[in-house]
Design an enzyme around this catalytic site. Structure first.
Site, PDB file in Angstrom:
ATOM      1  N   HIS A 240       0.818  -1.210   0.000  1.00  0.00           N
ATOM      2  CA  HIS A 240       0.000   0.000   0.000  1.00  0.00           C
ATOM      3  C   HIS A 240       0.855   1.264   0.000  1.00  0.00           C
ATOM      4  CE1 HIS A 240      -3.584   2.442   0.810  1.00  0.00           C
ATOM      5  NE2 HIS A 240      -2.791   3.153   1.601  1.00  0.00           N
TER       6      HIS A 240
ATOM      7  N   HIS B 215       3.399   6.102  -2.205  1.00  0.00           N
ATOM      8  CA  HIS B 215       4.106   7.269  -1.680  1.00  0.00           C
ATOM      9  C   HIS B 215       5.617   7.161  -1.823  1.00  0.00           C
ATOM     10  CE1 HIS B 215       0.338   8.685   0.023  1.00  0.00           C
ATOM     11  NE2 HIS B 215       0.153   7.498   0.545  1.00  0.00           N
TER      12      HIS B 215
ATOM     13  N   LYS C  72      -4.634   9.959  -9.231  1.00  0.00           N
ATOM     14  CA  LYS C  72      -4.278  10.224  -7.835  1.00  0.00           C
ATOM     15  C   LYS C  72      -4.295  11.739  -7.709  1.00  0.00           C
ATOM     16  CE  LYS C  72      -2.343   9.116  -3.743  1.00  0.00           C
ATOM     17  NZ  LYS C  72      -2.924   8.236  -2.717  1.00  0.00           N
TER      18      LYS C  72
END
Length: 431
Positions: free
Chosen positions: A310, A326, A373
Protein backbone atom coordinates in the site's frame (compact mmCIF):
# COMPACT_ATOMS: atom_id res chain seq x y z
CA UNK A 1 3.96 11.82 -87.01
CA UNK A 2 0.20 12.33 -87.00
CA UNK A 3 -0.27 8.87 -85.56
CA UNK A 4 2.22 9.63 -82.77
CA UNK A 5 0.45 12.87 -81.91
CA UNK A 6 -2.93 11.10 -81.77
CA UNK A 7 -1.45 8.36 -79.55
CA UNK A 8 0.01 10.98 -77.20
CA UNK A 9 -3.33 12.76 -76.92
CA UNK A 10 -5.04 9.46 -76.10
CA UNK A 11 -2.48 8.67 -73.37
CA UNK A 12 -3.01 12.07 -71.80
CA UNK A 13 -6.80 11.63 -71.93
CA UNK A 14 -6.51 8.22 -70.24
CA UNK A 15 -4.31 9.56 -67.39
CA UNK A 16 -0.79 8.65 -68.55
CA UNK A 17 1.08 5.68 -69.95
CA UNK A 18 1.62 2.32 -68.34
CA UNK A 19 5.04 3.31 -67.03
CA UNK A 20 3.53 6.29 -65.17
CA UNK A 21 0.86 4.02 -63.67
CA UNK A 22 3.53 1.56 -62.56
CA UNK A 23 5.49 4.40 -60.95
CA UNK A 24 2.37 5.61 -59.13
CA UNK A 25 1.73 2.09 -57.85
CA UNK A 26 5.32 1.88 -56.57
CA UNK A 27 5.01 5.30 -54.90
CA UNK A 28 1.76 4.26 -53.21
CA UNK A 29 3.14 1.00 -51.85
CA UNK A 30 5.15 2.50 -48.97
CA UNK A 31 2.16 4.60 -47.96
CA UNK A 32 0.03 1.48 -47.84
CA UNK A 33 2.64 -0.20 -45.69
CA UNK A 34 2.88 2.82 -43.41
CA UNK A 35 -0.91 2.82 -43.01
CA UNK A 36 -0.73 -0.59 -41.37
CA UNK A 37 0.35 0.65 -37.93
CA UNK A 38 3.06 -1.31 -36.19
CA UNK A 39 2.96 -1.82 -32.41
CA UNK A 40 5.44 0.98 -31.88
CA UNK A 41 3.33 3.37 -33.94
CA UNK A 42 0.17 2.43 -32.09
CA UNK A 43 1.61 3.22 -28.66
CA UNK A 44 3.38 6.39 -29.70
CA UNK A 45 1.37 8.21 -32.37
CA UNK A 46 -2.04 9.42 -33.40
CA UNK A 47 -3.30 5.86 -33.61
CA UNK A 48 -2.78 5.54 -29.87
CA UNK A 49 -4.90 8.61 -29.20
CA UNK A 50 -7.69 7.16 -31.32
CA UNK A 51 -7.59 3.78 -29.59
CA UNK A 52 -7.39 5.30 -26.14
CA UNK A 53 -10.51 7.34 -26.78
CA UNK A 54 -12.31 4.11 -27.67
CA UNK A 55 -10.99 2.38 -24.52
CA UNK A 56 -11.85 5.13 -22.07
CA UNK A 57 -14.89 4.40 -19.93
CA UNK A 58 -17.67 6.67 -18.79
CA UNK A 59 -16.98 6.26 -15.08
CA UNK A 60 -14.24 8.45 -13.63
CA UNK A 61 -11.71 8.84 -10.86
CA UNK A 62 -12.90 10.83 -7.91
CA UNK A 63 -11.21 13.97 -6.69
CA UNK A 64 -10.72 14.97 -3.09
CA UNK A 65 -11.43 18.54 -2.06
CA UNK A 66 -9.09 18.13 0.90
CA UNK A 67 -5.44 19.08 0.87
CA UNK A 68 -4.62 15.87 2.68
CA UNK A 69 -4.96 12.48 1.09
CA UNK A 70 -8.13 10.44 1.29
CA UNK A 71 -7.51 6.85 2.36
CA UNK A 72 -10.02 3.97 2.29
CA UNK A 73 -11.10 4.47 5.90
CA UNK A 74 -11.75 8.22 5.59
CA UNK A 75 -14.74 10.15 4.30
CA UNK A 76 -14.51 10.85 0.59
CA UNK A 77 -15.97 13.51 -1.68
CA UNK A 78 -16.68 13.02 -5.37
CA UNK A 79 -17.75 16.38 -6.72
CA UNK A 80 -15.44 16.19 -9.71
CA UNK A 81 -15.19 13.37 -12.20
CA UNK A 82 -13.10 12.79 -15.27
CA UNK A 83 -12.89 9.97 -17.79
CA UNK A 84 -10.30 7.30 -17.12
CA UNK A 85 -8.41 4.90 -19.27
CA UNK A 86 -8.91 1.17 -19.03
CA UNK A 87 -7.17 -0.13 -15.95
CA UNK A 88 -3.82 -1.73 -16.51
CA UNK A 89 -3.67 -5.44 -15.75
CA UNK A 90 -0.10 -6.20 -14.77
CA UNK A 91 1.70 -9.26 -16.05
CA UNK A 92 4.69 -10.85 -14.41
CA UNK A 93 7.73 -9.22 -15.99
CA UNK A 94 11.28 -10.41 -16.49
CA UNK A 95 13.02 -7.39 -15.04
CA UNK A 96 16.35 -8.55 -16.42
CA UNK A 97 15.20 -7.67 -19.95
CA UNK A 98 13.24 -4.49 -19.29
CA UNK A 99 14.38 -1.13 -20.58
CA UNK A 100 13.34 2.10 -18.92
CA UNK A 101 13.53 5.74 -19.95
CA UNK A 102 16.06 6.97 -17.46
CA UNK A 103 18.02 9.85 -18.94
CA UNK A 104 17.86 12.61 -21.49
CA UNK A 105 21.54 12.20 -22.17
CA UNK A 106 22.08 10.76 -25.66
CA UNK A 107 23.44 7.24 -26.00
CA UNK A 108 23.06 5.67 -29.43
CA UNK A 109 23.71 2.10 -28.28
CA UNK A 110 20.81 2.37 -25.86
CA UNK A 111 18.50 3.52 -28.63
CA UNK A 112 19.35 0.40 -30.61
CA UNK A 113 18.74 -1.94 -27.67
CA UNK A 114 15.48 -0.99 -26.02
CA UNK A 115 13.75 -4.38 -25.94
CA UNK A 116 10.51 -2.85 -27.20
CA UNK A 117 9.85 -0.43 -24.33
CA UNK A 118 8.65 3.01 -25.33
CA UNK A 119 7.30 5.82 -23.17
CA UNK A 120 3.87 7.07 -24.19
CA UNK A 121 2.07 10.32 -23.46
CA UNK A 122 4.68 12.82 -22.30
CA UNK A 123 7.83 13.66 -24.29
CA UNK A 124 10.12 10.67 -24.18
CA UNK A 125 13.61 10.65 -22.79
CA UNK A 126 16.65 8.64 -23.76
CA UNK A 127 16.24 4.94 -22.98
CA UNK A 128 18.69 2.57 -21.39
CA UNK A 129 18.69 -0.41 -19.09
CA UNK A 130 18.51 -0.07 -15.34
CA UNK A 131 21.41 -2.17 -14.00
CA UNK A 132 19.89 -5.28 -12.48
CA UNK A 133 22.49 -7.99 -13.08
CA UNK A 134 22.39 -9.15 -9.47
CA UNK A 135 18.63 -9.00 -8.92
CA UNK A 136 18.08 -12.67 -9.64
CA UNK A 137 20.57 -13.50 -6.89
CA UNK A 138 18.17 -11.95 -4.37
CA UNK A 139 15.83 -14.90 -4.94
CA UNK A 140 18.44 -17.45 -3.85
CA UNK A 141 18.26 -19.24 -0.48
CA UNK A 142 19.43 -17.30 2.55
CA UNK A 143 22.73 -19.15 2.82
CA UNK A 144 23.63 -18.02 -0.72
CA UNK A 145 22.90 -14.33 -0.17
CA UNK A 146 25.68 -11.75 -0.13
CA UNK A 147 25.16 -8.57 1.87
CA UNK A 148 26.96 -5.29 2.39
CA UNK A 149 29.27 -4.78 5.32
CA UNK A 150 27.80 -3.46 8.54
CA UNK A 151 27.84 0.33 8.73
CA UNK A 152 30.15 1.55 11.47
CA UNK A 153 28.48 4.48 13.21
CA UNK A 154 29.62 3.96 16.79
CA UNK A 155 27.89 6.05 19.41
CA UNK A 156 25.86 7.94 16.80
CA UNK A 157 23.13 5.30 16.91
CA UNK A 158 22.64 5.65 20.67
CA UNK A 159 19.50 7.76 21.18
CA UNK A 160 19.88 10.74 23.48
CA UNK A 161 17.52 11.59 26.33
CA UNK A 162 15.94 14.33 24.17
CA UNK A 163 15.43 11.93 21.28
CA UNK A 164 13.77 9.38 23.55
CA UNK A 165 11.42 12.06 24.88
CA UNK A 166 10.68 13.90 21.63
CA UNK A 167 9.57 12.07 18.49
CA UNK A 168 10.51 15.01 16.26
CA UNK A 169 14.07 14.97 17.61
CA UNK A 170 14.29 11.23 16.92
CA UNK A 171 12.98 11.66 13.36
CA UNK A 172 15.44 14.45 12.71
CA UNK A 173 18.22 12.16 13.91
CA UNK A 174 17.05 9.57 11.37
CA UNK A 175 17.32 12.25 8.67
CA UNK A 176 20.91 12.95 9.73
CA UNK A 177 21.71 9.21 9.69
CA UNK A 178 20.40 8.69 6.16
CA UNK A 179 23.85 8.29 4.65
CA UNK A 180 22.35 6.91 1.40
CA UNK A 181 20.09 9.89 0.74
CA UNK A 182 20.61 11.24 -2.76
CA UNK A 183 21.71 14.74 -3.69
CA UNK A 184 19.38 16.66 -6.05
CA UNK A 185 20.93 17.60 -9.43
CA UNK A 186 23.92 15.37 -8.62
CA UNK A 187 22.23 11.97 -8.36
CA UNK A 188 18.95 12.84 -10.08
CA UNK A 189 17.00 15.73 -11.53
CA UNK A 190 13.30 16.58 -11.46
CA UNK A 191 11.15 19.10 -13.33
CA UNK A 192 8.17 20.10 -11.19
CA UNK A 193 6.31 21.79 -14.03
CA UNK A 194 3.49 24.14 -13.06
CA UNK A 195 1.28 24.20 -9.97
CA UNK A 196 -2.45 23.58 -9.60
CA UNK A 197 -5.25 23.19 -7.11
CA UNK A 198 -6.30 19.67 -6.14
CA UNK A 199 -9.61 19.89 -8.02
CA UNK A 200 -8.19 21.28 -11.25
CA UNK A 201 -8.32 18.92 -14.22
CA UNK A 202 -5.72 20.56 -16.44
CA UNK A 203 -2.40 18.82 -16.96
CA UNK A 204 0.13 21.42 -15.80
CA UNK A 205 3.28 19.44 -16.64
CA UNK A 206 4.61 19.37 -20.19
CA UNK A 207 6.99 16.50 -19.44
CA UNK A 208 7.81 13.87 -16.85
CA UNK A 209 8.63 14.63 -13.24
CA UNK A 210 12.00 12.88 -13.40
CA UNK A 211 14.47 14.07 -16.00
CA UNK A 212 17.12 11.50 -15.11
CA UNK A 213 18.47 9.33 -12.31
CA UNK A 214 22.09 8.20 -12.16
CA UNK A 215 22.81 4.53 -12.88
CA UNK A 216 24.85 4.41 -9.67
CA UNK A 217 21.63 4.79 -7.67
CA UNK A 218 20.41 1.38 -8.83
CA UNK A 219 23.66 -0.26 -7.75
CA UNK A 220 23.23 0.79 -4.12
CA UNK A 221 22.43 -2.47 -2.26
CA UNK A 222 19.40 -1.24 -0.30
CA UNK A 223 17.99 0.51 -3.38
CA UNK A 224 18.48 -2.54 -5.60
CA UNK A 225 16.85 -4.92 -3.10
CA UNK A 226 13.95 -2.51 -2.66
CA UNK A 227 13.42 -2.29 -6.41
CA UNK A 228 13.41 -6.09 -6.71
CA UNK A 229 10.28 -6.15 -4.51
CA UNK A 230 8.15 -3.80 -6.58
CA UNK A 231 7.01 -6.34 -9.19
CA UNK A 232 5.71 -8.80 -6.58
CA UNK A 233 2.24 -7.27 -6.31
CA UNK A 234 -1.05 -6.96 -8.15
CA UNK A 235 -2.00 -3.31 -7.62
CA UNK A 236 -5.74 -3.89 -7.94
CA UNK A 237 -7.29 -3.74 -4.49
CA UNK A 238 -9.27 -6.85 -3.69
CA UNK A 239 -6.99 -9.16 -5.70
CA UNK A 240 -5.61 -11.85 -3.43
CA UNK A 241 -1.82 -11.86 -3.40
CA UNK A 242 0.14 -15.05 -4.02
CA UNK A 243 3.56 -14.89 -2.38
CA UNK A 244 6.11 -17.34 -3.72
CA UNK A 245 9.04 -18.73 -1.75
CA UNK A 246 11.37 -16.61 -3.88
CA UNK A 247 9.40 -13.47 -3.06
CA UNK A 248 9.56 -14.32 0.65
CA UNK A 249 13.31 -14.62 0.31
CA UNK A 250 13.41 -11.18 -1.34
CA UNK A 251 11.52 -9.75 1.63
CA UNK A 252 13.85 -11.30 4.19
CA UNK A 253 16.91 -10.26 2.19
CA UNK A 254 15.68 -6.67 1.96
CA UNK A 255 15.19 -6.44 5.73
CA UNK A 256 18.61 -8.01 6.31
CA UNK A 257 20.23 -5.50 3.94
CA UNK A 258 18.66 -2.40 5.47
CA UNK A 259 19.39 -3.74 8.98
CA UNK A 260 23.07 -3.13 8.26
CA UNK A 261 22.47 0.62 7.86
CA UNK A 262 22.51 3.42 10.43
CA UNK A 263 18.78 4.39 10.34
CA UNK A 264 17.58 0.85 11.13
CA UNK A 265 20.25 0.32 13.81
CA UNK A 266 19.19 3.58 15.44
CA UNK A 267 15.50 2.64 15.17
CA UNK A 268 16.14 -0.60 17.04
CA UNK A 269 18.14 1.12 19.79
CA UNK A 270 15.40 3.69 20.30
CA UNK A 271 12.47 1.24 20.33
CA UNK A 272 14.37 -1.12 22.64
CA UNK A 273 15.22 1.76 25.01
CA UNK A 274 11.53 2.67 25.15
CA UNK A 275 10.60 -0.95 25.87
CA UNK A 276 8.63 -1.32 22.64
CA UNK A 277 10.84 -4.12 21.28
CA UNK A 278 13.36 -6.50 22.82
CA UNK A 279 17.09 -6.00 22.68
CA UNK A 280 17.50 -8.91 20.25
CA UNK A 281 18.36 -7.62 16.79
CA UNK A 282 17.28 -10.90 15.17
CA UNK A 283 13.87 -10.63 16.82
CA UNK A 284 13.65 -7.03 15.68
CA UNK A 285 14.34 -8.00 12.06
CA UNK A 286 11.54 -10.57 12.22
CA UNK A 287 9.21 -7.89 13.61
CA UNK A 288 10.07 -5.57 10.70
CA UNK A 289 9.47 -8.33 8.16
CA UNK A 290 6.08 -9.14 9.68
CA UNK A 291 5.03 -5.49 10.05
CA UNK A 292 5.71 -4.57 6.44
CA UNK A 293 5.10 -7.77 4.49
CA UNK A 294 2.45 -9.85 6.29
CA UNK A 295 -0.75 -9.87 4.23
CA UNK A 296 -4.07 -8.64 5.55
CA UNK A 297 -7.54 -7.82 4.26
CA UNK A 298 -8.27 -4.65 2.32
CA UNK A 299 -11.28 -4.05 0.12
CA UNK A 300 -13.08 -7.09 1.57
CA UNK A 301 -10.56 -9.70 0.39
CA UNK A 302 -8.30 -11.45 2.86
CA UNK A 303 -4.62 -11.62 1.97
CA UNK A 304 -4.99 -8.88 -0.63
CA UNK A 305 -2.74 -6.18 0.80
CA UNK A 306 0.22 -5.38 3.01
CA UNK A 307 1.79 -2.27 4.46
CA UNK A 308 4.62 -2.44 1.93
CA UNK A 309 2.29 -2.83 -1.04
CA UNK A 310 0.00 0.00 0.00
CA UNK A 311 2.58 2.57 1.10
CA UNK A 312 5.33 1.98 -1.43
CA UNK A 313 3.80 0.21 -4.45
CA UNK A 314 0.28 1.66 -4.48
CA UNK A 315 -3.16 0.15 -5.02
CA UNK A 316 -6.06 0.85 -7.37
CA UNK A 317 -9.41 0.80 -5.60
CA UNK A 318 -12.55 -0.63 -7.16
CA UNK A 319 -13.94 2.93 -7.12
CA UNK A 320 -11.26 3.88 -9.67
CA UNK A 321 -8.95 5.72 -7.32
CA UNK A 322 -5.29 5.27 -6.50
CA UNK A 323 -4.54 4.85 -2.79
CA UNK A 324 -1.16 4.64 -1.14
CA UNK A 325 1.76 4.95 -3.58
CA UNK A 326 4.11 7.27 -1.68
CA UNK A 327 7.53 6.16 -2.86
CA UNK A 328 9.66 8.11 -5.32
CA UNK A 329 11.53 5.07 -6.69
CA UNK A 330 8.26 3.35 -7.61
CA UNK A 331 7.09 6.60 -9.20
CA UNK A 332 10.28 6.91 -11.20
CA UNK A 333 10.17 3.36 -12.60
CA UNK A 334 6.46 3.52 -13.42
CA UNK A 335 6.91 6.90 -15.09
CA UNK A 336 9.84 5.57 -17.10
CA UNK A 337 7.66 2.69 -18.35
CA UNK A 338 4.97 5.12 -19.48
CA UNK A 339 2.43 4.04 -16.86
CA UNK A 340 2.39 7.39 -15.04
CA UNK A 341 1.26 10.72 -16.39
CA UNK A 342 2.63 13.42 -14.10
CA UNK A 343 0.23 16.38 -14.07
CA UNK A 344 1.92 18.96 -11.88
CA UNK A 345 2.49 19.84 -8.25
CA UNK A 346 -0.18 20.94 -5.80
CA UNK A 347 0.22 24.53 -4.65
CA UNK A 348 1.88 24.65 -1.20
CA UNK A 349 -0.17 25.89 1.70
CA UNK A 350 2.39 28.58 2.36
CA UNK A 351 2.61 31.32 -0.23
CA UNK A 352 5.94 31.66 -1.93
CA UNK A 353 7.12 28.12 -1.18
CA UNK A 354 7.20 26.91 -4.77
CA UNK A 355 9.00 23.57 -5.30
CA UNK A 356 12.01 23.42 -7.58
CA UNK A 357 14.54 20.86 -8.81
CA UNK A 358 16.12 20.59 -5.35
CA UNK A 359 12.90 20.14 -3.35
CA UNK A 360 12.75 16.76 -1.58
CA UNK A 361 9.20 16.95 -0.18
CA UNK A 362 6.64 17.14 -2.99
CA UNK A 363 2.85 17.15 -3.18
CA UNK A 364 1.81 16.19 -6.69
CA UNK A 365 -1.00 14.95 -8.92
CA UNK A 366 -0.71 12.13 -11.45
CA UNK A 367 -2.49 9.33 -13.27
CA UNK A 368 -1.31 5.76 -12.80
CA UNK A 369 -2.45 3.29 -15.43
CA UNK A 370 -5.11 5.83 -16.38
CA UNK A 371 -6.45 6.19 -12.83
CA UNK A 372 -6.15 9.53 -11.06
CA UNK A 373 -4.28 10.22 -7.83
CA UNK A 374 -5.59 13.72 -7.17
CA UNK A 375 -3.11 14.49 -4.40
CA UNK A 376 -0.07 12.53 -3.31
CA UNK A 377 2.94 13.40 -1.24
CA UNK A 378 6.36 11.82 -1.29
CA UNK A 379 9.90 12.32 -0.02
CA UNK A 380 12.18 12.42 -3.06
CA UNK A 381 15.71 11.05 -2.98
CA UNK A 382 15.54 9.51 0.50
CA UNK A 383 16.77 5.95 0.93
CA UNK A 384 14.50 2.92 1.41
CA UNK A 385 15.99 2.29 4.87
CA UNK A 386 15.17 5.84 5.94
CA UNK A 387 11.51 5.55 4.95
CA UNK A 388 11.12 2.16 6.62
CA UNK A 389 12.73 3.51 9.80
CA UNK A 390 10.73 6.76 9.79
CA UNK A 391 7.34 5.17 9.24
CA UNK A 392 8.02 2.30 11.64
CA UNK A 393 9.04 4.77 14.35
CA UNK A 394 5.89 6.85 13.87
CA UNK A 395 3.75 3.72 13.94
CA UNK A 396 5.17 2.39 17.22
CA UNK A 397 6.01 5.61 19.04
CA UNK A 398 3.72 8.19 17.47
CA UNK A 399 0.09 9.09 16.95
CA UNK A 400 -2.14 9.53 13.90
CA UNK A 401 -0.61 12.98 13.35
CA UNK A 402 3.10 13.32 13.92
CA UNK A 403 4.38 16.86 13.40
CA UNK A 404 8.12 16.65 12.96
CA UNK A 405 11.10 18.37 11.38
CA UNK A 406 13.10 16.63 8.63
CA UNK A 407 16.06 18.78 7.66
CA UNK A 408 14.53 21.98 6.19
CA UNK A 409 11.00 20.51 6.00
CA UNK A 410 8.17 20.76 8.51
CA UNK A 411 6.23 17.55 8.00
CA UNK A 412 3.21 15.76 9.38
CA UNK A 413 3.67 12.01 9.14
CA UNK A 414 0.11 10.77 8.87
CA UNK A 415 -0.21 7.27 10.28
CA UNK A 416 -3.37 5.17 10.03
CA UNK A 417 -3.68 1.87 11.84
CA UNK A 418 -5.62 -1.25 10.96
CA UNK A 419 -5.54 -2.96 14.32
CA UNK A 420 -1.89 -3.84 14.91
CA UNK A 421 -1.03 -3.23 11.25
CA UNK A 422 0.02 -0.19 9.26
CA UNK A 423 -3.02 0.85 7.25
CA UNK A 424 -1.25 3.75 5.60
CA UNK A 425 1.54 6.16 6.43
CA UNK A 426 2.75 9.11 4.39
CA UNK A 427 4.22 12.63 4.71
CA UNK A 428 2.25 15.86 4.42
CA UNK A 429 3.91 19.26 4.13
CA UNK A 430 2.94 21.07 7.33
CA UNK A 431 1.30 24.48 7.19
Amino acid sequence: MLEGLIKGLIDVALGGNNNDRDRDRDDNQPRDERSRSSWAEVVSGDQQDKEQKEEWQSEGSRFSNNKEEVEPWQDESSNHRRPRKEQYRPQQQDYESETFNTSNRPNKSDEDNNDGWQTVGKPSRQTHKVPKDNWQSYKRPSDEQEYSNEVEVGARIEPSHDELADLSRACEKLWDLDLNRLVPTKDYEIDCGEGKKVYQKEDMAQGSLFTWVSDDVFRKPTYARFLSLLDNYNPHQGSKEVVTSEEKQEQVSFIEEISRTAPIKYLHKLLASKGITSGSYQDFKRILTSLWFDLYSRGGTSGSSSAFEHVFVGEIKQTSEVSGFHNWLQFYLEEAKGRIDYQGYIFPRRRGEIPDSETQLLTIQFEWNGVLKSVSSTLVGVSPEFEIALYTLCFYAGEEDNHIQLGPYEVNIKCYRLGNRIGSVFPIADS
